[in-house]
Design a protein around this motif. Structure first.
Motif, mmCIF file in Angstrom:
data_model
loop_
_atom_site.group_PDB
_atom_site.id
_atom_site.type_symbol
_atom_site.label_atom_id
_atom_site.label_comp_id
_atom_site.label_asym_id
_atom_site.label_seq_id
_atom_site.Cartn_x
_atom_site.Cartn_y
_atom_site.Cartn_z
ATOM 1 N N GLU A 45 0.843 -1.194 0.000
ATOM 2 C CA GLU A 45 0.000 0.000 0.000
ATOM 3 C C GLU A 45 0.882 1.249 0.000
ATOM 4 O O GLU A 45 1.825 1.346 0.781
ATOM 5 N N GLY A 46 0.585 2.187 -0.879
ATOM 6 C CA GLY A 46 1.423 3.368 -0.976
ATOM 7 C C GLY A 46 0.675 4.678 -0.858
ATOM 8 O O GLY A 46 1.269 5.746 -1.034
ATOM 9 N N ASP A 47 -0.611 4.620 -0.550
ATOM 10 C CA ASP A 47 -1.432 5.816 -0.485
ATOM 11 C C ASP A 47 -1.420 6.387 0.933
ATOM 12 O O ASP A 47 -1.952 5.775 1.863
ATOM 13 N N ALA A 48 -0.828 7.564 1.103
ATOM 14 C CA ALA A 48 -0.750 8.191 2.423
ATOM 15 C C ALA A 48 -2.113 8.637 2.928
ATOM 16 O O ALA A 48 -2.238 9.026 4.090
ATOM 17 N N SER A 49 -3.124 8.585 2.071
ATOM 18 C CA SER A 49 -4.481 8.910 2.483
ATOM 19 C C SER A 49 -5.280 7.665 2.854
ATOM 20 O O SER A 49 -6.492 7.741 3.068
ATOM 21 N N ASP A 50 -4.602 6.532 2.915
ATOM 22 C CA ASP A 50 -5.275 5.277 3.275
ATOM 23 C C ASP A 50 -4.386 4.494 4.236
ATOM 24 O O ASP A 50 -3.957 3.379 3.958
ATOM 25 N N MET A 51 -4.102 5.110 5.388
ATOM 26 C CA MET A 51 -3.214 4.491 6.367
ATOM 27 C C MET A 51 -3.786 3.201 6.940
ATOM 28 O O MET A 51 -3.055 2.285 7.290
ATOM 29 N N GLY A 52 -5.101 3.131 7.041
ATOM 30 C CA GLY A 52 -5.720 1.941 7.607
ATOM 31 C C GLY A 52 -5.365 0.689 6.830
ATOM 32 O O GLY A 52 -5.055 -0.362 7.406
ATOM 33 N N ALA A 53 -5.377 0.794 5.503
ATOM 34 C CA ALA A 53 -5.040 -0.354 4.663
ATOM 35 C C ALA A 53 -3.578 -0.736 4.815
ATOM 36 O O ALA A 53 -3.223 -1.919 4.751
#
Length: 311
Positions: free
Chosen positions: A173-181
């Motif tokens: 996972e590389g999206d800083a707006s999706d920390m939960g994942a």
């Protein structure tokens, strides 16, 4: 201690003190966070009927560059200091290390804690809030506040009985707006290893709480656990879901070092004192990214540390 938005949430009554604004009488958000953290640590010492000279070690950290809120707080307190960075898992990392110091006979009293601030974290890891950037629905709201605990060799409070140190897990996972994942796989891994190592089941705990996965990350943990034949019931919650109400428009919920800190030190420990929580498993979660790693196109490794508290 918690910020003004947290004071509008469902856990308001569990905080010792809440702020009316994000600056707390300081000129910068960073200075405000340091002030919040210092007052919280001092409050914990006072609650334990101790003075700072009786504390053998301070183990703490935050999210700001090189844990500056903690470093400057330690400068003012004068307690032997070990600075920690486990991202949002820092409180639980400090609980593990502090209890090991006491169990090994190296300390009698250890002060642990963690802090974060919405504005300082947002402009460091994502965008300055003045830009008014539209947030993704998977994004979380960094909790403003701090929590602290005094660990002691003896006392009447809940005991730390077990701890499981996390492994760094990265599912790409590389999206800083999706920390939960990014953090959910590490949380599931630590939970499953804890149950395997101790021979316990989820039914052995009155409550299980992850640190700051938010509602989407929590759902991922439930699914990952079910794949290993472990059923998580309603007794599994997430601090990021508990700290805010859906009407507050925080999207996926709360995050940050202070997320698990304010919920654990307030809501959870109050529940143990009142007796409706007898056994608790907390899983502090952290996303081990930095602005540098994001700029280099790196993915986001996750970490999770578990601590069992029992009355």
């Amino acid at each position: 201690m918690a910020g003004p938005k947290e004071a509008e949430g469902p856990l308001k009554k569990t905080f010792d003190k809440t702020l009316e604004d994000m600056y707390y009488g300081e000129k910068t958000w960073e200075k405000a966070e340091q002030k919040i953290f210092q007052e919280t640590l001092e409050l914990a010492i006072n609650k334990a009927s101790l003075t700072s000279d009786k504390i053998d070690y301070l183990l703490a950290g935050d999210l700001s560059n090189q844990i500056i809120a903690t470093n400057f707080t330690a400068r003012n307190l004068g307690i032997p200091f070990l600075g920690l960075y486990g991202a949002c898992s820092t409180l639980y990392e400090s609980l593990i290390l502090g209890s090991m110091l006491i169990d090994g006979g190296y300390a009698r009293y250890v002060l642990v804690g963690a802090s974060s601030h919405y504005a300082t974290a947002e402009r460091q890891f994502r965008f300055p809030i003045e830009q008014g950037v539209q947030r993704a629905m998977s994004a979380q709201w960094t909790v403003t506040g701090a929590g602290a605990i005094v660990l002691a060799a003896q006392g009447e409070g809940p005991r730390i009985t077990h701890a499981t140190v996390g492994r760094v897990i990265d599912f790409g996972e590389g999206d800083a707006s999706d920390m939960g994942a990014a953090m959910a796989p590490a949380a599931a891994d630590t939970l499953l290893r804890h149950l395997s190592d101790t021979g316990r089941t989820t039914a052995d705990y009155s409550l299980i709480a992850s640190g700051d996965l938010g509602k989407y990350g929590r759902e991922l943990v439930v699914r990952l656990a079910e794949e290993q034949a472990v059923k998580l019931s309603d007794t599994y919650v997430d601090c990021g879901v508990l700290v805010f109400d859906e009407s507050q428009d925080t999207h996926a919920g709360g995050s940050g070092c202070a997320c698990s800190a304010v919920v654990t030190c307030g809501y959870i420990l109050n529940g143990m004192k009142e007796g409706w929580i007898k056994t608790f498993l907390g899983i502090g979660t952290g996303a081990l990214l930095s602005p540098c790693s994001c700029q280099q196109g790196e993915t986001i490794p996750g970490i999770a540390h578990a601590v069992a508290l029992e009355n």
